[in-house]
Scaffold this motif. Structure first.
Motif, PDB file in Angstrom:
ATOM      1  N   ASP A   1       0.856  -1.194   0.000  1.00 36.05           N
ATOM      2  CA  ASP A   1       0.000   0.000   0.000  1.00 36.05           C
ATOM      3  C   ASP A   1       0.893   1.246   0.000  1.00 36.05           C
ATOM      4  O   ASP A   1       2.081   1.142  -0.324  1.00 36.05           O
ATOM      5  CB  ASP A   1      -0.985  -0.021   1.177  1.00 36.05           C
ATOM      6  N   GLU A   2       0.334   2.391   0.377  1.00 36.54           N
ATOM      7  CA  GLU A   2       1.121   3.622   0.256  1.00 36.54           C
ATOM      8  C   GLU A   2       2.269   3.698   1.261  1.00 36.54           C
ATOM      9  O   GLU A   2       3.135   4.571   1.133  1.00 36.54           O
ATOM     10  CB  GLU A   2       0.208   4.861   0.356  1.00 36.54           C
ATOM     11  N   HIS A   3       2.317   2.803   2.231  1.00 36.93           N
ATOM     12  CA  HIS A   3       3.446   2.768   3.177  1.00 36.93           C
ATOM     13  C   HIS A   3       4.439   1.659   2.834  1.00 36.93           C
ATOM     14  O   HIS A   3       5.316   1.331   3.624  1.00 36.93           O
ATOM     15  CB  HIS A   3       2.946   2.579   4.613  1.00 36.93           C
ATOM     16  N   GLY A   4       4.247   1.032   1.664  1.00 38.32           N
ATOM     17  CA  GLY A   4       5.122  -0.060   1.269  1.00 38.32           C
ATOM     18  C   GLY A   4       4.458  -1.410   1.538  1.00 38.32           C
ATOM     19  O   GLY A   4       3.232  -1.489   1.691  1.00 38.32           O
TER      20      GLY A   4
ATOM     21  N   THR B   1      11.825  -4.581  -1.840  1.00 36.52           N
ATOM     22  CA  THR B   1      12.498  -3.416  -2.401  1.00 36.52           C
ATOM     23  C   THR B   1      12.105  -2.220  -1.530  1.00 36.52           C
ATOM     24  O   THR B   1      11.298  -1.385  -1.943  1.00 36.52           O
ATOM     25  CB  THR B   1      12.046  -3.185  -3.863  1.00 36.52           C
ATOM     26  N   PRO B   2      12.667  -2.152  -0.313  1.00 37.84           N
ATOM     27  CA  PRO B   2      12.162  -1.186   0.675  1.00 37.84           C
ATOM     28  C   PRO B   2      12.453   0.267   0.319  1.00 37.84           C
ATOM     29  O   PRO B   2      11.703   1.156   0.709  1.00 37.84           O
ATOM     30  CB  PRO B   2      12.909  -1.572   1.964  1.00 37.84           C
ATOM     31  N   ASN B   3      13.525   0.507  -0.411  1.00 39.19           N
ATOM     32  CA  ASN B   3      13.918   1.894  -0.647  1.00 39.19           C
ATOM     33  C   ASN B   3      13.121   2.526  -1.776  1.00 39.19           C
ATOM     34  O   ASN B   3      12.968   3.742  -1.837  1.00 39.19           O
ATOM     35  CB  ASN B   3      15.415   1.959  -0.915  1.00 39.19           C
ATOM     36  N   ARG B   4      12.637   1.684  -2.667  1.00 35.68           N
ATOM     37  CA  ARG B   4      11.763   2.159  -3.745  1.00 35.68           C
ATOM     38  C   ARG B   4      11.071   0.928  -4.295  1.00 35.68           C
ATOM     39  O   ARG B   4      11.649   0.169  -5.049  1.00 35.68           O
ATOM     40  CB  ARG B   4      12.579   2.850  -4.834  1.00 35.68           C
ATOM     41  N   GLN B   5       9.814   0.746  -3.867  1.00 32.66           N
ATOM     42  CA  GLN B   5       9.117  -0.478  -4.245  1.00 32.66           C
ATOM     43  C   GLN B   5       9.025  -0.559  -5.762  1.00 32.66           C
ATOM     44  O   GLN B   5       8.656   0.408  -6.425  1.00 32.66           O
ATOM     45  CB  GLN B   5       7.713  -0.496  -3.611  1.00 32.66           C
TER      46      GLN B   5
ATOM     47  N   LEU C   1       5.844   0.007  -7.928  1.00 34.67           N
ATOM     48  CA  LEU C   1       4.958   1.110  -7.529  1.00 34.67           C
ATOM     49  C   LEU C   1       5.693   2.368  -7.094  1.00 34.67           C
ATOM     50  O   LEU C   1       5.137   3.456  -7.129  1.00 34.67           O
ATOM     51  CB  LEU C   1       3.991   0.651  -6.432  1.00 34.67           C
ATOM     52  N   GLY C   2       6.930   2.217  -6.622  1.00 34.06           N
ATOM     53  CA  GLY C   2       7.721   3.406  -6.301  1.00 34.06           C
ATOM     54  C   GLY C   2       7.565   3.935  -4.893  1.00 34.06           C
ATOM     55  O   GLY C   2       8.177   4.941  -4.553  1.00 34.06           O
ATOM     56  N   VAL C   3       6.749   3.288  -4.055  1.00 31.30           N
ATOM     57  CA  VAL C   3       6.602   3.777  -2.675  1.00 31.30           C
ATOM     58  C   VAL C   3       7.788   3.323  -1.816  1.00 31.30           C
ATOM     59  O   VAL C   3       8.500   2.384  -2.161  1.00 31.30           O
ATOM     60  CB  VAL C   3       5.288   3.294  -2.020  1.00 31.30           C
TER      61      VAL C   3
ATOM     62  N   ARG D   1       8.031   3.102  10.378  1.00 28.21           N
ATOM     63  CA  ARG D   1       7.367   2.220  11.327  1.00 28.21           C
ATOM     64  C   ARG D   1       7.411   0.766  10.836  1.00 28.21           C
ATOM     65  O   ARG D   1       7.706  -0.152  11.601  1.00 28.21           O
ATOM     66  CB  ARG D   1       5.914   2.685  11.482  1.00 28.21           C
ATOM     67  N   ARG D   2       7.126   0.584   9.563  1.00 24.50           N
ATOM     68  CA  ARG D   2       7.139  -0.783   9.031  1.00 24.50           C
ATOM     69  C   ARG D   2       8.557  -1.364   8.976  1.00 24.50           C
ATOM     70  O   ARG D   2       8.758  -2.564   9.150  1.00 24.50           O
ATOM     71  CB  ARG D   2       6.520  -0.806   7.631  1.00 24.50           C
TER      72      ARG D   2
END
Lengths: 472, 472
Positions: A230-233, A250-254, A257-259, A264-265
């Motif tokens: 979602d919008e928080h990854g 791909t935590p730094n840039r999904q 989708l690019g999020v 927190r996550r």
């Protein structure tokens, strides 16, 4: 036989394989072997045969046998004596398999404007710098380094990579925790096999993601768990009940989708990993390219004991040379080195050392800096034209990476955009048609702005904006 | 931010990663990030910081915040203003992980004379020719070839390889039946996985053989069947009742024993393979090096539909660059291309094209011819000294390859030879201690004559002959 070698070379331009049969008189066996060589095309029309004396010495038969064979073949019209001496093949081979002109390199058929995501423009490969680095490597590397070495990678590269990854990417890594691979793909393949050999049977991956990663995870035999984004990854809370032993992110840039994965996550992901002893696989596929805001730390820096971090030169320099790396928790080093050894013994030492040289000289930094400027300009032009010509679209994932994504209202619209683009020679990928999703696919267009050659980029963006404006 | 890029580079010699925390006043977040960078060693003593203006622009904060942070860090003694302007790091990092001098390349500790089998002398890697080939490749290859391409290999290399393998090795192969790998090891690994994915669960291998091959076969999950080797090569009759789906062989020169698979066994092996639809994997690991008698045809040429043939440049040029090949039955092409894609997407295009250039220009042939002469001379010297100093030993496997084997009377003698050799700094491998056998190991010494540098070879052979004479 050593003494015949120079003469044989003088006569035979190239190295010829000649097999004598096991039975029958010598001269017939020679005849037959030469006939086969001519018939099969291994000896082409005009090819020069060695003198009877040289061939006799070469294959260890009497010269008389060779003379007899040559004269029979000559009588049959296969070979012919030339004025001034020498014997050449007289006939073209009956079948010419392997003799046709070499096929040309594959190109993307019918593509005038390439917006494939995550592919860098192969025209930006730093040819000059790579050659200079390799020249230095070949001039300076001691012989002992040019044989089989440490499957984990050459010590010099691991040292320079550790320095670079700490400085430029913020990793917490020592050379002892690096394994050199041939790219992110190989690193992932080795990790998945090592996990399987250590009892892991279930692996999670973001959904959507590159379809090849899902396929690879299953290929290695893991059960696959999809983590919605979602919008928080990625929704990492879903890991708690999943029973997976590892998760690929791909935590730094999904991608696509690019999020960004929210702070927190990130924290709760690492908590989960520590609690269950699971491994987080961080795919930093284009982390070097961030244009807006400050760069964020890789997950690996937050907990090097829970994260396997993979990177590659494929997006920074190009895919023509093959070097990548894994930064690993200490406990995963031995399993990964073992997998690397089983897979291919070692990554090319020459390419490892060429990269070492680029890192050491600062040329690697300079190239990335230059490409960051190029990508930023391309992105700006794309965003500007989209804002002007198709203001209804909201590009996202724009702060970093090599692509943006625009959602469209439904799958029919996506299909219409892709079809219209294809007609105009524009290569694009659809969120749905590109198989980023396995279920409940969103509709959207992934636009990669790094792939096209410089000269056609601006025209491509114009053409793309027209297609989008007409279809959405 | 693009406009600051050049200035930032002017101040910051290299690309620095600076992460700001999410909470607290800006100046404290900058302070803290810089303190961490210094403490961790990412910013070393004497490293120059960017000007406050440049850093403010770079990370998107007010200049006042940066000025405040610098002044606090300066007060704490972390950084210091220099005469003439500029600010540098004042203290050495507390921990210097990653800052030590790069470790030197691994060397074989304590080895003065290297007689490891099947390793070519890394000093004979054709540095000049490789660089020249790569210079040409980088000057001439179109951009489109420098990206991701056909996982089966670049079309130009497959063409040149097919021509070469037909001409010089006698293979019956077209470019369409070749997959480019990074070496024999990768090829074998891909084959074993493809076999497993196609229902094969049991694979036979010669006994003795390189222990790594047995390990790899088991690693992929196959049940292993051992085929004993006698003076006619592997006992292929044992395959009939074995139920294996594939067999790995070194028919042209059994490794390590050096015997050739007899013509009769070749025929019955291929009959068996055709009858059960099994795959014969032909490891032609050093087929280019035959010194006496005529070269024999690879198995592949006898039945291209039953044999997967693997070769490599590792023994001809050296292991520093990584290119190999598989010649495959048509039905195995798709499975192998798929495995290659999963393993690493593609072999380095630059190394593929460098080899293409060497094949095309004749430099590859010339190098092999030269090395054949070198190896032959080395072999002759070795055999001469063994005959003179230790006439009781009967070296076998002498007609080809890069090693000979001498049997000794028992395992105690083998151990004594190896221990004495170690004391003299001589690297050797034992038939028994080298784990070539899994059971009923014969005692013997495998002497590789290709590995040592030129300058120490003759002295090494003298030392070796003395050790052998004293111990047997």
């Amino acid at each position: 036989m050593a003494k015949h070698e120079p003469r044989r070379r003088a006569k035979f331009a190239a190295d010829l394989f000649l097999e004598l049969g096991a039975w029958g008189p010598q001269s017939m066996r020679i005849e037959s072997a030469l006939r086969d060589a001519i018939r099969s095309g291994r000896l082409g029309e005009g090819a020069r045969l060695p003198s009877t004396r040289v061939l006799a010495a070469e294959i260890g038969v009497s010269r008389n046998s060779v003379v007899a064979a040559y004269s029979q073949l000559s009588a049959e019209g296969w070979i012919v004596g030339r004025r001034g001496g020498g014997t050449v093949v007289a006939v073209a081979p009956a079948q010419t398999l392997g003799e046709q002109a070499p096929p040309r390199p594959l190109r993307k058929a019918g593509v005038s404007f390439d917006f494939s995501p995550s592919e860098p423009n192969p025209g930006s490969f730093p040819r000059h710098e790579w050659l200079r680095a390799l020249r230095r490597v070949l001039a300076q590397t001691p012989d002992a380094s040019l044989g089989y070495g440490d499957p984990a990678g050459h010590a010099d590269l691991r040292h320079e990579l550790a320095v670079y990854l700490r400085r430029a990417r913020g990793l917490a890594v020592a050379p002892e925790n690096l394994v050199v691979t041939t790219g992110f793909s190989q690193g992932l393949s080795l990790l998945l096999r090592a996990l399987a050999h250590n009892g892991v049977t279930k692996v999670a991956v973001e959904h959507p993601c590159v379809p090849g990663h899902r396929a690879l995870i299953r290929r290695v035999g893991h059960e696959l768990v999809l983590l919605d984004v979602d919008e928080h990854g990625a929704r990492v809370a879903e890991l708690a009940e999943s029973g997976v032993g590892a998760v690929l992110l791909t935590p730094n840039r999904q991608h696509p989708l690019g999020v960004q994965l929210s702070p927190r996550r990130r924290a709760s992901l690492l908590d989960w990993a520590r609690t269950c002893g699971a491994l987080v696989i961080e795919n930093d596929y284009d982390g070097e390219f961030r244009y807006d805001g400050h760069r964020i730390s890789p997950l690996q820096a937050l907990d090097p004991s829970a994260v396997a971090y993979g990177g590659t030169i494929a997006k920074t320099l190009g895919a023509a040379a093959r070097v990548g790396w894994l930064a690993l928790p200490t406990s995963w080093m031995e399993p990964l080195i073992t997998e690397k050894w089983y897979a291919d013994l070692q990554t090319s030492v020459l390419e490892q050392l060429a990269l070492t040289e680029l890192l050491r000289s600062g040329a690697y930094d300079r190239h990335i800096r230059k490409m960051r400027g190029v990508h930023r300009q391309r992105r700006d032009l794309l965003l500007e034209l989209l804002a002007t010509k198709v203001p209804v679209l909201q590009p996202s994932g724009i702060a970093a990476g090599l692509s943006v994504v625009v959602e469209v209202c439904d799958i029919e619209t996506e299909a219409a955009v892709l079809a219209a683009a294809r007609d105009r020679g524009i290569a694009l990928r659809g969120l749905s048609q590109g198989n980023y999703y396995e279920r409940d696919a969103k509709a959207g267009i992934v636009i990669g702005y790094a792939a096209a050659p410089d000269h056609s980029y601006a025209a491509g963006v114009e053409a793309l904006a027209l297609v989008l404006a007409a279809a959405v």
